[in-house]
Every structure is written in C-alpha cells, then in structure tokens.
Design a protein around this motif. Structure first.
Motif, PDB file in Angstrom:
ATOM      1  N   LEU A   9       0.835  -1.209   0.000  1.00  8.76           N
ATOM      2  CA  LEU A   9       0.000   0.000   0.000  1.00  8.76           C
ATOM      3  C   LEU A   9       0.870   1.259   0.000  1.00  8.76           C
ATOM      4  O   LEU A   9       0.574   2.239  -0.686  1.00  8.76           O
ATOM      5  CB  LEU A   9      -0.908   0.015   1.243  1.00  8.76           C
ATOM      6  CG  LEU A   9      -2.087  -0.944   1.237  1.00  8.76           C
ATOM      7  CD1 LEU A   9      -2.873  -0.830   2.544  1.00  8.76           C
ATOM      8  CD2 LEU A   9      -3.003  -0.650   0.044  1.00  8.76           C
ATOM      9  N   ALA A  10       1.950   1.239   0.778  1.00  2.00           N
ATOM     10  CA  ALA A  10       2.852   2.407   0.828  1.00  2.00           C
ATOM     11  C   ALA A  10       3.480   2.641  -0.541  1.00  2.00           C
ATOM     12  O   ALA A  10       3.628   3.785  -0.987  1.00  2.00           O
ATOM     13  CB  ALA A  10       3.934   2.179   1.885  1.00  2.00           C
ATOM     14  N   ARG A  11       3.816   1.551  -1.234  1.00  2.47           N
ATOM     15  CA  ARG A  11       4.434   1.682  -2.558  1.00  2.47           C
ATOM     16  C   ARG A  11       3.434   2.282  -3.566  1.00  2.47           C
ATOM     17  O   ARG A  11       3.799   3.141  -4.370  1.00  2.47           O
ATOM     18  CB  ARG A  11       4.945   0.320  -3.030  1.00  2.47           C
ATOM     19  CG  ARG A  11       6.137  -0.139  -2.220  1.00  2.47           C
ATOM     20  CD  ARG A  11       6.514  -1.592  -2.476  1.00  2.47           C
ATOM     21  NE  ARG A  11       7.602  -1.997  -1.586  1.00  2.47           N
ATOM     22  CZ  ARG A  11       8.133  -3.210  -1.564  1.00  2.47           C
ATOM     23  NH1 ARG A  11       7.696  -4.145  -2.386  1.00  2.47           N
ATOM     24  NH2 ARG A  11       9.116  -3.487  -0.723  1.00  2.47           N
ATOM     25  N   GLN A  12       2.180   1.837  -3.500  1.00  4.43           N
ATOM     26  CA  GLN A  12       1.158   2.410  -4.397  1.00  4.43           C
ATOM     27  C   GLN A  12       0.971   3.902  -4.094  1.00  4.43           C
ATOM     28  O   GLN A  12       0.837   4.727  -4.993  1.00  4.43           O
ATOM     29  CB  GLN A  12      -0.175   1.671  -4.217  1.00  4.43           C
ATOM     30  CG  GLN A  12      -0.158   0.256  -4.774  1.00  4.43           C
ATOM     31  CD  GLN A  12      -1.367  -0.558  -4.326  1.00  4.43           C
ATOM     32  OE1 GLN A  12      -2.337  -0.011  -3.796  1.00  4.43           O
ATOM     33  NE2 GLN A  12      -1.307  -1.858  -4.535  1.00  4.43           N
ATOM     34  N   PHE A  13       0.976   4.227  -2.818  1.00  2.71           N
ATOM     35  CA  PHE A  13       0.819   5.626  -2.400  1.00  2.71           C
ATOM     36  C   PHE A  13       1.977   6.481  -2.935  1.00  2.71           C
ATOM     37  O   PHE A  13       1.763   7.570  -3.486  1.00  2.71           O
ATOM     38  CB  PHE A  13       0.748   5.683  -0.868  1.00  2.71           C
ATOM     39  CG  PHE A  13       0.852   7.060  -0.300  1.00  2.71           C
ATOM     40  CD1 PHE A  13      -0.241   7.910  -0.280  1.00  2.71           C
ATOM     41  CD2 PHE A  13       2.055   7.523   0.222  1.00  2.71           C
ATOM     42  CE1 PHE A  13      -0.146   9.201   0.241  1.00  2.71           C
ATOM     43  CE2 PHE A  13       2.165   8.802   0.757  1.00  2.71           C
ATOM     44  CZ  PHE A  13       1.057   9.641   0.764  1.00  2.71           C
ATOM     45  N   LEU A  14       3.201   5.996  -2.777  1.00  4.96           N
ATOM     46  CA  LEU A  14       4.362   6.785  -3.212  1.00  4.96           C
ATOM     47  C   LEU A  14       4.387   6.936  -4.734  1.00  4.96           C
ATOM     48  O   LEU A  14       4.716   8.015  -5.253  1.00  4.96           O
ATOM     49  CB  LEU A  14       5.657   6.143  -2.708  1.00  4.96           C
ATOM     50  CG  LEU A  14       5.871   6.308  -1.201  1.00  4.96           C
ATOM     51  CD1 LEU A  14       7.003   5.415  -0.702  1.00  4.96           C
ATOM     52  CD2 LEU A  14       6.155   7.770  -0.848  1.00  4.96           C
ATOM     53  N   GLN A  15       4.025   5.876  -5.451  1.00  3.00           N
ATOM     54  CA  GLN A  15       3.949   5.956  -6.913  1.00  3.00           C
ATOM     55  C   GLN A  15       2.968   7.072  -7.314  1.00  3.00           C
ATOM     56  O   GLN A  15       3.259   7.900  -8.177  1.00  3.00           O
ATOM     57  CB  GLN A  15       3.498   4.600  -7.477  1.00  3.00           C
ATOM     58  CG  GLN A  15       3.282   4.558  -8.972  1.00  3.00           C
ATOM     59  CD  GLN A  15       4.579   4.713  -9.762  1.00  3.00           C
ATOM     60  OE1 GLN A  15       5.630   4.239  -9.354  1.00  3.00           O
ATOM     61  NE2 GLN A  15       4.490   5.411 -10.884  1.00  3.00           N
TER      62      GLN A  15
END
Ligand SMILES: [Zn+2]
Length: 345
Positions: free
Chosen positions: A85-91
């Motif tokens: 989820l954090a990776r999707q947010f940062l993208q």
C-alpha cells in the motif's frame, strides 16, 4: 609448556593486569568527554522565534504523514501488505508532484527501482528529480526511508515518527521546489529496507542509478516529529566542517533548537551517541558523498508499537520541516564543492 608459550602467557597476564589497571581511568575519561560534549551541545542557541509564515503545504503534509502512519499501512515492512500500500501511495504522490522519473538506469521503471536482497523480500525505492537552473552543478539528494518494522510477533509497529514523518516532509519539500526551482538539481528518494540493513540506499549506488561524483550532498530525513526540548539535530558537521558556516545562520532566529552533534566518535564525545552511520546517510558517506542528516533525539516510543501519528507533535513537526526547507535553500545557494575539501571520517 613450551618456552614460547610460557612467554606468551606471561605477556597476556601483564596485558590483563594493565587493562584492569587502566579501565577505571578510561571510564573517568569517557565520563568527562560525555559531559563536555553535552555542554557543547547545550551551549548552542535554542528557540528564539515562534511565529512564522508557512511555506510548505502543511495540510497536504499532515495528510501524507497520517496516511503513511495509518494502521492500513501497518508499519510498511517489505513483504507485508502494508508495504505494498505504501508503494502504491508513493507511486501516486511522485506522479502527482510531476517529478522527473530517472528511467535510464537498469532496474528502474518510472519512479520505482526494484531490487533483490539475499534472504529478504524484494525492495522498491522511489526516485524522482527536479532539474536545477544551473545545469552544470552536481545534484543534492534528499532521502527518507519509508519502511519500518511492520507487524512483528503479532504486534504492529506503525513507525509514525520513524519514518512516515521524514517521507511526508520529503514530499512537501518536493512540492515546494517544483514551484520554486533550485539552482542544484534535486533528487528525491524514498528508500526501502532501512530498518533491515539500509539495502535501499545502498541500491541507489549498486544499481548505478546514482554516480557518487555527480552528487554534491545527501540530505537525509529520519524522525522529525517528536518534540524533545524542541531539539532538531543536524548530523555531519564534524565530518564536513565546511557545513558549519553554511548552516549556522539557521541557529539564529530559529523556530526549533537546531543543534550540531551526534556525529563525533567516542574518543571525542565519550558516550554521546554517534549517529553518523545510523541511517541512510551512512550509505552516501561510504561512497564518499558528503551528508547532513536531520533528526530528533530518541524518545520512549522509538521502535515501539506506540510510535503513532496521534503521539506526534504536529506543530513542532511543521517547524522542523520549515527549518529543513531553510537549510536546503541555504545549501542550494552555496558552493558545495567546499564540503569535499576537508573531511573527517
Ligand atoms: Zn528511521
């Protein structure tokens, strides 16, 4: 017992007696060094100003901070659903900010640099750039790790201060510099795996994404939101003394007590902790890239399930972020090649 063995054991015995005799003197020496280093830190200027005109988008920054620290992201440990989820947010946020993806190097896909580490889950760094107005200058790299301990032995470590706070500040700074172009190119890197060996920041170099000689400085952000006597440490002025005249103006008229320290070895500072290798700036130092690391002192919730967004000191956090913005503006105006002229490691 052979004669040589007898000699060796005699020498060892003398060595043990000497060490035992000298130990109390060493202890006293360390105590004195600790006291004088603490006095040196205390003597630096404290807070002298409380009001300011915010320059960063504080609403957006607080929202990003709370999202990264949320129970859904569950401490963002690589390999766990919260990290995804954090990776999707940062993208999404890197895209919204309109940063330039560094796509030329191997292993990158847009903003994401995916890497493997032995025996651990895959890691992903997010890297985006703002071009400087002086194209010939080497770049400044702003880093903050987004991973934390995650869910471990049925307990969730949300890692709000460590280091949702640093990542949200990085995003706010990127938004500011998109609207106010810097002289140096700025590279923003939200890195993974800090808690498990700093693999993310090491991969910035191992993956040939960054070339040490093309970098002026690393500005690392790690733990910015907890108010301990209003202190913010800038770590690295011991290794790079030329940072001092660049950053000292910030100590005057400061919103927070900006202190230079936690970067001296035990022979100089006794038992005052040395943080010069404590976070991702250590990976830059190993590559010969000067660094300055901004962070608050350890607190009782450090690496505890209680490091939550609710316990952050939001007003202080915004003052810290504003101080770091001022630091970046001062550093951007400076000739940063002086940092490499005199270094202590
Ligand atoms: Zn951290």
């Amino acid at each position: 017992m052979a004669l040589w063995l007898r000699r060796v054991s005699q020498l060892l015995a003398v060595g043990v007696v000497c060490a035992a005799t000298l130990w109390p003197f060493y202890q006293v020496g360390q105590q004195q060094l600790t006291r004088s280093e603490q006095a040196r830190i205390d003597a630096q200027p404290g807070v002298s100003r409380s009001s300011y005109q915010p320059r960063l988008d504080q609403l957006q920054q607080t929202a990003d901070f709370s999202t990264l620290a949320s129970t859904e992201m569950a401490g963002r440990r690589p390999g766990q659903p919260g990290s995804e989820l954090a990776r999707q947010f940062l993208q999404r946020r890197f895209t919204e900010l309109g940063l330039i993806p560094i796509v030329a190097a191997a292993g990158t896909d847009g903003f994401a640099q995916t890497y493997q580490t032995d025996g651990q889950s895959d890691g992903v760094n997010f890297i985006g750039k703002i071009n400087g107005t002086a194209a010939q200058l080497p770049a400044i790299v702003v880093t903050a790790h987004y991973d934390h301990v995650g869910v471990h032995q049925d307990r969730m470590f949300p890692g709000a201060d460590d280091n949702a706070s640093g990542v949200a500040a990085l995003l706010a700074l990127a938004a500011y510099f998109q609207a106010h172009p810097p002289r140096h190119s700025l590279i923003f890197a939200a890195v993974d795996h800090e808690e498990q060996g700093m693999h993310g920041s090491k991969q910035l170099f191992a993956g040939k994404l960054l070339q040490p000689k093309q970098l002026a400085l690393n500005v690392n952000l790690d733990m910015l939101s907890r108010d301990t006597k209003a202190q913010l440490f800038a770590v690295g002025t011991y290794q790079y003394p030329a940072l001092l005249p660049l950053l000292q103006p910030l100590q005057q008229g400061s919103l927070v007590a900006l202190k230079f320290g936690h970067d001296r070895p035990a022979a100089v500072a006794g038992r005052v902790q040395d943080w010069s290798d404590a976070s991702d700036h250590g990976s830059f130092a190993k590559e010969g890239v000067p660094f300055v690391y901004f962070g608050v002192p350890d607190h009782p919730d450090y690496h505890q399930p209680t490091d939550t967004f609710e316990r952050a000191d939001i007003g202080f956090y915004h003052k810290v972020s504003d101080t770091i913005l001022s630091a970046l503006l001062l550093l951007d105006q400076a000739d940063l090649s002086v940092l490499r002229l005199e270094t202590k490691r």
